[in-house]
Scaffold this motif. Structure first.
Motif, PDB file in Angstrom:
ATOM      1  N   ARG A 210       0.802  -1.085   0.185  1.00  0.00           N
ATOM      2  CA  ARG A 210       0.046   0.214   0.094  1.00  0.00           C
ATOM      3  C   ARG A 210       0.933   1.187   0.018  1.00  0.00           C
ATOM      4  NH1 ARG A 210      -5.668  -0.476   3.323  1.00  0.00           N
ATOM      5  NH2 ARG A 210      -6.101  -2.884   2.323  1.00  0.00           N
ATOM      6  N   VAL A 211       1.976   1.283   0.675  1.00  0.00           N
ATOM      7  CA  VAL A 211       2.732   2.431   0.796  1.00  0.00           C
ATOM      8  C   VAL A 211       3.645   2.617  -0.364  1.00  0.00           C
ATOM      9  CG1 VAL A 211       4.084   4.022   2.142  1.00  0.00           C
ATOM     10  CG2 VAL A 211       2.917   2.380   3.330  1.00  0.00           C
ATOM     11  N   ASP A 212       3.197   3.290  -1.513  1.00  0.00           N
ATOM     12  CA  ASP A 212       3.868   3.282  -2.769  1.00  0.00           C
ATOM     13  C   ASP A 212       3.197   4.467  -3.550  1.00  0.00           C
ATOM     14  OD1 ASP A 212       5.575   2.648  -4.603  1.00  0.00           O
ATOM     15  OD2 ASP A 212       5.215   0.957  -5.157  1.00  0.00           O
ATOM     16  N   GLU A 213       3.967   5.103  -4.481  1.00  0.00           N
ATOM     17  CA  GLU A 213       3.713   6.097  -5.343  1.00  0.00           C
ATOM     18  C   GLU A 213       2.626   5.947  -6.362  1.00  0.00           C
ATOM     19  OE1 GLU A 213       6.804   7.742  -8.019  1.00  0.00           O
ATOM     20  OE2 GLU A 213       7.629   5.655  -7.914  1.00  0.00           O
TER      21      GLU A 213
ATOM     22  N   ALA B 270     -11.774  -0.834  -3.573  1.00  0.00           N
ATOM     23  CA  ALA B 270     -12.250  -0.607  -4.993  1.00  0.00           C
ATOM     24  C   ALA B 270     -10.985  -0.532  -5.855  1.00  0.00           C
ATOM     25  CB  ALA B 270     -12.968   0.589  -5.196  1.00  0.00           C
ATOM     26  N   TYR B 271      -9.706  -0.428  -5.185  1.00  0.00           N
ATOM     27  CA  TYR B 271      -8.536  -0.133  -6.094  1.00  0.00           C
ATOM     28  C   TYR B 271      -7.544  -1.267  -5.713  1.00  0.00           C
ATOM     29  CZ  TYR B 271     -11.288   4.035  -6.344  1.00  0.00           C
ATOM     30  OH  TYR B 271     -12.523   4.955  -6.785  1.00  0.00           O
ATOM     31  N   ARG B 272      -8.017  -2.531  -5.366  1.00  0.00           N
ATOM     32  CA  ARG B 272      -7.133  -3.269  -4.778  1.00  0.00           C
ATOM     33  C   ARG B 272      -6.552  -4.088  -6.323  1.00  0.00           C
ATOM     34  NH1 ARG B 272     -10.737  -6.469  -2.717  1.00  0.00           N
ATOM     35  NH2 ARG B 272     -10.549  -5.608  -0.770  1.00  0.00           N
ATOM     36  N   GLY B 273      -7.295  -3.848  -7.440  1.00  0.00           N
ATOM     37  CA  GLY B 273      -6.772  -4.437  -8.706  1.00  0.00           C
ATOM     38  C   GLY B 273      -5.551  -3.566  -8.952  1.00  0.00           C
ATOM     39  N   LEU B 274      -5.791  -2.261  -8.706  1.00  0.00           N
ATOM     40  CA  LEU B 274      -4.627  -1.243  -9.262  1.00  0.00           C
ATOM     41  C   LEU B 274      -3.232  -1.580  -8.408  1.00  0.00           C
ATOM     42  CD1 LEU B 274      -5.025   2.659  -9.686  1.00  0.00           C
ATOM     43  CD2 LEU B 274      -3.026   1.669  -8.179  1.00  0.00           C
ATOM     44  N   ARG B 275      -3.545  -1.744  -7.004  1.00  0.00           N
ATOM     45  CA  ARG B 275      -2.305  -2.126  -6.227  1.00  0.00           C
ATOM     46  C   ARG B 275      -1.620  -3.440  -6.696  1.00  0.00           C
ATOM     47  NH1 ARG B 275      -6.173   0.223  -2.580  1.00  0.00           N
ATOM     48  NH2 ARG B 275      -6.824  -1.721  -1.457  1.00  0.00           N
ATOM     49  N   ALA B 276      -2.651  -4.352  -7.088  1.00  0.00           N
ATOM     50  CA  ALA B 276      -2.022  -5.520  -7.451  1.00  0.00           C
ATOM     51  C   ALA B 276      -1.115  -5.368  -8.602  1.00  0.00           C
ATOM     52  CB  ALA B 276      -3.152  -6.534  -7.817  1.00  0.00           C
ATOM     53  N   ILE B 277      -1.475  -4.748  -9.610  1.00  0.00           N
ATOM     54  CA  ILE B 277      -0.716  -4.432 -10.893  1.00  0.00           C
ATOM     55  C   ILE B 277       0.437  -3.670 -10.533  1.00  0.00           C
ATOM     56  CG2 ILE B 277      -0.568  -3.232 -12.968  1.00  0.00           C
ATOM     57  CD1 ILE B 277      -3.804  -3.489 -12.957  1.00  0.00           C
TER      58      ILE B 277
ATOM     59  N   ALA C  32       2.228  -3.886  -7.715  1.00  0.00           N
ATOM     60  CA  ALA C  32       3.049  -4.888  -6.985  1.00  0.00           C
ATOM     61  C   ALA C  32       3.702  -5.841  -8.077  1.00  0.00           C
ATOM     62  CB  ALA C  32       2.306  -5.637  -6.106  1.00  0.00           C
ATOM     63  N   GLN C  33       2.889  -6.215  -8.831  1.00  0.00           N
ATOM     64  CA  GLN C  33       3.517  -7.137 -10.061  1.00  0.00           C
ATOM     65  C   GLN C  33       4.487  -6.494 -10.726  1.00  0.00           C
ATOM     66  OE1 GLN C  33       0.344  -8.106 -12.349  1.00  0.00           O
ATOM     67  NE2 GLN C  33      -0.668  -9.401 -10.557  1.00  0.00           N
ATOM     68  N   GLN C  34       4.323  -5.095 -11.140  1.00  0.00           N
ATOM     69  CA  GLN C  34       5.437  -4.437 -11.583  1.00  0.00           C
ATOM     70  C   GLN C  34       6.738  -4.243 -10.755  1.00  0.00           C
ATOM     71  OE1 GLN C  34       3.596  -0.561 -13.044  1.00  0.00           O
ATOM     72  NE2 GLN C  34       2.500  -1.985 -14.687  1.00  0.00           N
ATOM     73  N   ARG C  35       6.384  -3.994  -9.428  1.00  0.00           N
ATOM     74  CA  ARG C  35       7.431  -3.706  -8.558  1.00  0.00           C
ATOM     75  C   ARG C  35       8.453  -5.178  -8.467  1.00  0.00           C
ATOM     76  NH1 ARG C  35       8.580   1.420  -7.964  1.00  0.00           N
ATOM     77  NH2 ARG C  35       7.434   2.709  -6.689  1.00  0.00           N
ATOM     78  N   ALA C  36       7.533  -6.109  -8.281  1.00  0.00           N
ATOM     79  CA  ALA C  36       8.209  -7.451  -8.111  1.00  0.00           C
ATOM     80  C   ALA C  36       9.139  -7.775  -9.452  1.00  0.00           C
ATOM     81  CB  ALA C  36       7.403  -8.453  -8.128  1.00  0.00           C
ATOM     82  N   ALA C  37       8.768  -7.210 -10.541  1.00  0.00           N
ATOM     83  CA  ALA C  37       9.445  -7.501 -11.825  1.00  0.00           C
ATOM     84  C   ALA C  37      10.627  -6.713 -12.135  1.00  0.00           C
ATOM     85  CB  ALA C  37       8.489  -7.582 -13.001  1.00  0.00           C
ATOM     86  N   GLY C  38      10.666  -5.532 -11.155  1.00  0.00           N
ATOM     87  CA  GLY C  38      11.824  -4.760 -11.213  1.00  0.00           C
ATOM     88  C   GLY C  38      11.928  -3.826 -12.543  1.00  0.00           C
TER      89      GLY C  38
ATOM     90  N   ALA D 108       9.642  -0.164 -14.568  1.00  0.00           N
ATOM     91  CA  ALA D 108       9.324   1.076 -13.999  1.00  0.00           C
ATOM     92  C   ALA D 108       7.609   0.994 -14.127  1.00  0.00           C
ATOM     93  CB  ALA D 108       9.583   2.245 -15.073  1.00  0.00           C
ATOM     94  N   LEU D 109       7.189   1.570 -12.910  1.00  0.00           N
ATOM     95  CA  LEU D 109       5.560   1.603 -13.037  1.00  0.00           C
ATOM     96  C   LEU D 109       4.899   2.179 -14.489  1.00  0.00           C
ATOM     97  CD1 LEU D 109       4.900   3.231  -9.534  1.00  0.00           C
ATOM     98  CD2 LEU D 109       5.158   0.619 -10.309  1.00  0.00           C
ATOM     99  N   ASN D 110       4.112   1.262 -14.954  1.00  0.00           N
ATOM    100  CA  ASN D 110       3.568   1.547 -16.277  1.00  0.00           C
ATOM    101  C   ASN D 110       2.053   2.238 -16.201  1.00  0.00           C
ATOM    102  OD1 ASN D 110       2.088   0.901 -18.800  1.00  0.00           O
ATOM    103  ND2 ASN D 110       3.828   0.170 -19.500  1.00  0.00           N
ATOM    104  N   THR D 111       2.007   3.519 -16.512  1.00  0.00           N
ATOM    105  CA  THR D 111       0.908   4.033 -16.129  1.00  0.00           C
ATOM    106  C   THR D 111      -0.306   3.434 -17.116  1.00  0.00           C
ATOM    107  OG1 THR D 111       1.845   6.195 -15.715  1.00  0.00           O
ATOM    108  CG2 THR D 111      -0.355   6.356 -16.478  1.00  0.00           C
ATOM    109  N   TYR D 112      -0.076   3.175 -18.446  1.00  0.00           N
ATOM    110  CA  TYR D 112      -1.249   2.533 -19.126  1.00  0.00           C
ATOM    111  C   TYR D 112      -1.612   1.266 -18.797  1.00  0.00           C
ATOM    112  CZ  TYR D 112      -3.261   0.835 -23.748  1.00  0.00           C
ATOM    113  OH  TYR D 112      -4.239   0.521 -24.553  1.00  0.00           O
ATOM    114  N   GLU D 113      -0.990   0.414 -18.107  1.00  0.00           N
ATOM    115  CA  GLU D 113      -1.431  -0.808 -17.435  1.00  0.00           C
ATOM    116  C   GLU D 113      -2.171  -0.412 -16.044  1.00  0.00           C
ATOM    117  OE1 GLU D 113       1.785  -3.230 -16.983  1.00  0.00           O
ATOM    118  OE2 GLU D 113       2.284  -3.798 -19.138  1.00  0.00           O
ATOM    119  N   LEU D 114      -1.599   0.211 -15.334  1.00  0.00           N
ATOM    120  CA  LEU D 114      -2.426   0.754 -14.239  1.00  0.00           C
ATOM    121  C   LEU D 114      -3.703   1.445 -14.056  1.00  0.00           C
ATOM    122  CD1 LEU D 114       0.734   2.281 -11.998  1.00  0.00           C
ATOM    123  CD2 LEU D 114      -0.573   0.299 -11.460  1.00  0.00           C
TER     124      LEU D 114
END
Length: 276
Positions: free
Chosen positions: A130-133, A208-215, A217-223, A225-231
């Protein structure tokens, strides 16, 4: 006045000067190697977006005004995230987490609606989740969509740049198109920065935005950059329009990327007061 009294008075004045300097210093921002300063915002000079008739100029002014506020909000969140990551490393290496640090962890957990009883792997996992940009591109394009480039009634009268609701009588502005029987209002904020922070916390805590946080977290785990289009897909529950809303945001992102790129890296210590 005696010499001793003069000396005492001078000492008191000196101490007051030191305290004033300390309390006026801005809050520090942690980086990989050292601390840098994040200057606080005391005032916001909001451009009159309604009076800007040139479309490109309006976009530049809108993004230019909002970008420093978003960057500062994200920077403050990343300060807490860095602290959490440091405590995770200590915990996993068997070090004892101090009482002071536990208190700060509990405070962060409360802010993000996480039950905190004691330090544990579970708590740390939830904190990292949860604590992320949120990418600035997403902030800017959704604010543009929700406010009509800063011209909506809710943006002008309520400094609400993300269409956030509240549910107690008098908490905000009553929508003229509110369905009979509903009682929600569109929240009012003291500053645009408060609206930015509220939006960020909403995406980081609301179920309601659990899915956003999951996306994310997946991007973070993959190392990567956060992808706005996917988020943006994680905003599927933000609007009753569902996928049509997502598609519109993505189209706006694609069409306005050059304007975003020109402003999104503006330093958090230099807010822009755009004019027409």
């Amino acid at each position: 006045m005696k010499v001793g009294q003069i000396t005492l008075a001078a000492g008191i004045v000196f101490m007051l000067m030191i305290l004033a300097i300390i309390f006026l210093l801005p809050r520090p921002k942690s980086t990989d190697s050292e601390e840098q300063w994040i200057l606080p915002y005391h005032t916001e000079q909001i451009p009159d977006f309604r009076s800007i008739t040139d479309v490109n100029h309006k976009k530049q002014a809108f993004f230019g005004f909002l970008a420093p506020l978003v960057n500062r909000a994200n920077a403050l969140v990343l300060l807490d995230r860095q602290f959490v990551e440091q405590k995770i490393a200590e915990f996993q290496s068997g070090q004892t987490i101090t009482a002071v640090d536990i208190k700060r962890l509990a405070t962060i957990a409360k802010e993000y609606d996480i039950d905190f009883v004691e330090v544990s792997d579970s708590v740390f996992e939830q904190l990292l989740y949860r604590v992320d940009e949120i990418p600035i591109d997403m902030f800017l394009i959704q604010a543009a969509n929700e406010t009509g480039w800063g011209t909506s009634r809710f943006a002008v009268e309520g400094k609400n740049y993300f269409g956030q609701w509240c549910f107690s009588r008098g908490c905000g502005l009553v929508p003229s198109s509110r369905t009979a029987g509903l009682e929600h209002e569109v929240a009012k904020f003291a500053t645009v920065f408060a609206s930015v922070q509220s939006y960020l916390n909403n995406l980081n805590t609301n179920s309601a935005y659990r899915g956003l946080r999951a996306i994310r977290a997946q991007q973070r785990a993959a190392g990567v950059a956060l992808n706005t289009y996917e988020l943006i897909q994680g905003l599927i529950h933000y609007s009753e329009r569902k996928q049509a809303y997502i598609d519109e945001l993505r189209q706006m992102l694609k069409y306005n990327q050059k304007f975003i790129d020109a402003t999104k890296d503006q330093n958090v210590s230099n807010p822009v007061a755009a004019t027409n």
